[in-house]
Motif scaffolding. Sequence first.
Motif, short mmCIF file in Angstrom:
data_model
loop_
_atom_site.label_atom_id
_atom_site.label_comp_id
_atom_site.label_asym_id
_atom_site.label_seq_id
_atom_site.Cartn_x
_atom_site.Cartn_y
_atom_site.Cartn_z
N LEU A 35 11.09 51.30 18.09
CA LEU A 35 9.92 50.68 17.48
C LEU A 35 9.02 50.15 18.59
N VAL A 36 7.74 50.43 18.48
CA VAL A 36 6.74 49.86 19.36
C VAL A 36 5.75 49.10 18.49
N ILE A 37 5.48 47.85 18.86
CA ILE A 37 4.59 47.00 18.06
C ILE A 37 3.42 46.53 18.92
N LYS A 38 2.24 46.68 18.38
CA LYS A 38 1.07 46.02 18.95
C LYS A 38 0.81 44.80 18.08
N PRO A 39 1.09 43.61 18.57
CA PRO A 39 1.01 42.43 17.72
C PRO A 39 -0.39 41.84 17.65
N HIS A 40 -0.57 40.96 16.69
CA HIS A 40 -1.78 40.15 16.65
C HIS A 40 -1.85 39.27 17.90
N MET A 41 -3.03 38.87 18.25
CA MET A 41 -3.20 37.95 19.38
C MET A 41 -2.36 36.69 19.17
N GLY A 42 -1.63 36.28 20.15
CA GLY A 42 -0.82 35.08 20.06
C GLY A 42 0.58 35.31 19.59
N ALA A 43 0.89 36.55 19.15
CA ALA A 43 2.24 36.82 18.65
C ALA A 43 3.15 37.41 19.71
N THR A 44 2.61 37.68 20.88
CA THR A 44 3.42 38.28 21.94
C THR A 44 4.32 37.25 22.59
N GLN A 68 1.76 16.22 30.67
CA GLN A 68 0.70 15.54 31.42
C GLN A 68 -0.29 14.86 30.47
N GLY A 69 0.23 14.55 29.27
CA GLY A 69 -0.60 13.86 28.30
C GLY A 69 -1.39 14.77 27.38
N GLY A 70 -1.28 16.07 27.56
CA GLY A 70 -2.00 17.01 26.72
C GLY A 70 -1.05 17.89 25.92
N PHE A 71 -1.64 18.84 25.19
CA PHE A 71 -0.85 19.74 24.36
C PHE A 71 -1.36 21.18 24.53
N VAL A 72 -0.45 22.11 24.36
CA VAL A 72 -0.79 23.53 24.39
C VAL A 72 -0.59 24.10 23.00
N ASN A 73 -1.59 24.80 22.50
CA ASN A 73 -1.51 25.41 21.17
C ASN A 73 -0.80 26.76 21.27
N ASN A 74 0.40 26.86 20.67
CA ASN A 74 1.09 28.15 20.64
C ASN A 74 1.38 28.58 19.19
N VAL A 75 0.49 28.21 18.28
CA VAL A 75 0.61 28.59 16.87
C VAL A 75 0.38 30.10 16.75
N GLU A 86 5.16 38.05 6.42
CA GLU A 86 4.15 37.12 6.91
C GLU A 86 4.85 36.20 7.90
N VAL A 87 4.57 36.41 9.17
CA VAL A 87 5.27 35.71 10.24
C VAL A 87 4.38 34.60 10.78
N LYS A 88 4.92 33.42 10.84
CA LYS A 88 4.14 32.30 11.38
C LYS A 88 5.07 31.30 12.03
N GLY A 89 4.51 30.53 12.93
CA GLY A 89 5.33 29.52 13.61
C GLY A 89 4.58 28.91 14.77
N GLY A 90 5.35 28.32 15.67
CA GLY A 90 4.74 27.66 16.82
C GLY A 90 4.23 26.28 16.46
N GLY A 91 3.38 25.74 17.31
CA GLY A 91 2.85 24.40 17.09
C GLY A 91 2.10 23.95 18.34
N PHE A 92 2.05 22.67 18.52
CA PHE A 92 1.38 22.10 19.69
C PHE A 92 2.44 21.54 20.62
N ALA A 93 2.62 22.20 21.75
CA ALA A 93 3.67 21.81 22.69
C ALA A 93 3.10 20.87 23.74
N PRO A 94 3.79 19.76 24.00
CA PRO A 94 3.30 18.83 25.03
C PRO A 94 3.38 19.46 26.41
N THR A 95 2.38 19.20 27.21
CA THR A 95 2.33 19.74 28.56
C THR A 95 3.09 18.87 29.56
#
Length: 209
Positions: A193-202, A62-69, A51-60
């Motif tokens: 190995l070739v992996i087709k990942p879940h959306m957001g895991a690439t 410019q006062g905003g955040f990018v979701n890379n969870v 079960e692989v998880k990680g990422g977070g909300f990275a500041p841009t």
Amino acid sequence: MSDFKEYAPVSDEQLGFFIDSSRCSGCKACQVACKDKNNLEVGRRFRRIYEVKGGGFAPTGQGGFVNNVFAYTLTLSCNHCDSPVCVKNCPTTAMHKREGDGIVRVDTSKCVGCGYCAWSCPYGAPQMNEETGQMSKCDFCIDLLAEGKNPICVDTCPLNAIKFGKIKDLRAKYGHLNQVQGLPDFTMTNPNLVIKPHMGATKKGGVQA
């Protein structure tokens, strides 16, 4: 007494796995089937569900955040790498890569159980058999391949998320996407190995030309 049995190569080209992680539900059917076939005790698993998880909300900046969870499940076994560090660091040549199909195996007539292969592998494939004091790992169900059958994990997956074959053919059909969030850098061992990942895991830059 060694239980090692040699089999003739089943292919004249490198074999590999394709994992469609976008289909994987984490049911662990492949993991259980592998344990049953290889009669593995509690704790030893040749195929594993992560079960692989990680990422977070990275500041841009410019006062905003990018979701890379990211979060997903992924089935992995030995990747029978082109540059297997387990083979490189084995002092007795017990861990070896076969000519032809490229399957990485443990010759238990040579293994002294030093554990160097396990310490070296970034995927945790080699594992100690506490009963024999020797290393063990996925051998691509080499006995089933010799009978013209599929690896047990391939036939067991209820969602058809695991496929195998010549890695050249798998890459031609599914592409070269294999670098995903949460896994070691593939350039370390060049896994087949070739992996087709879940959306957001690439990972950025993970699609090879």
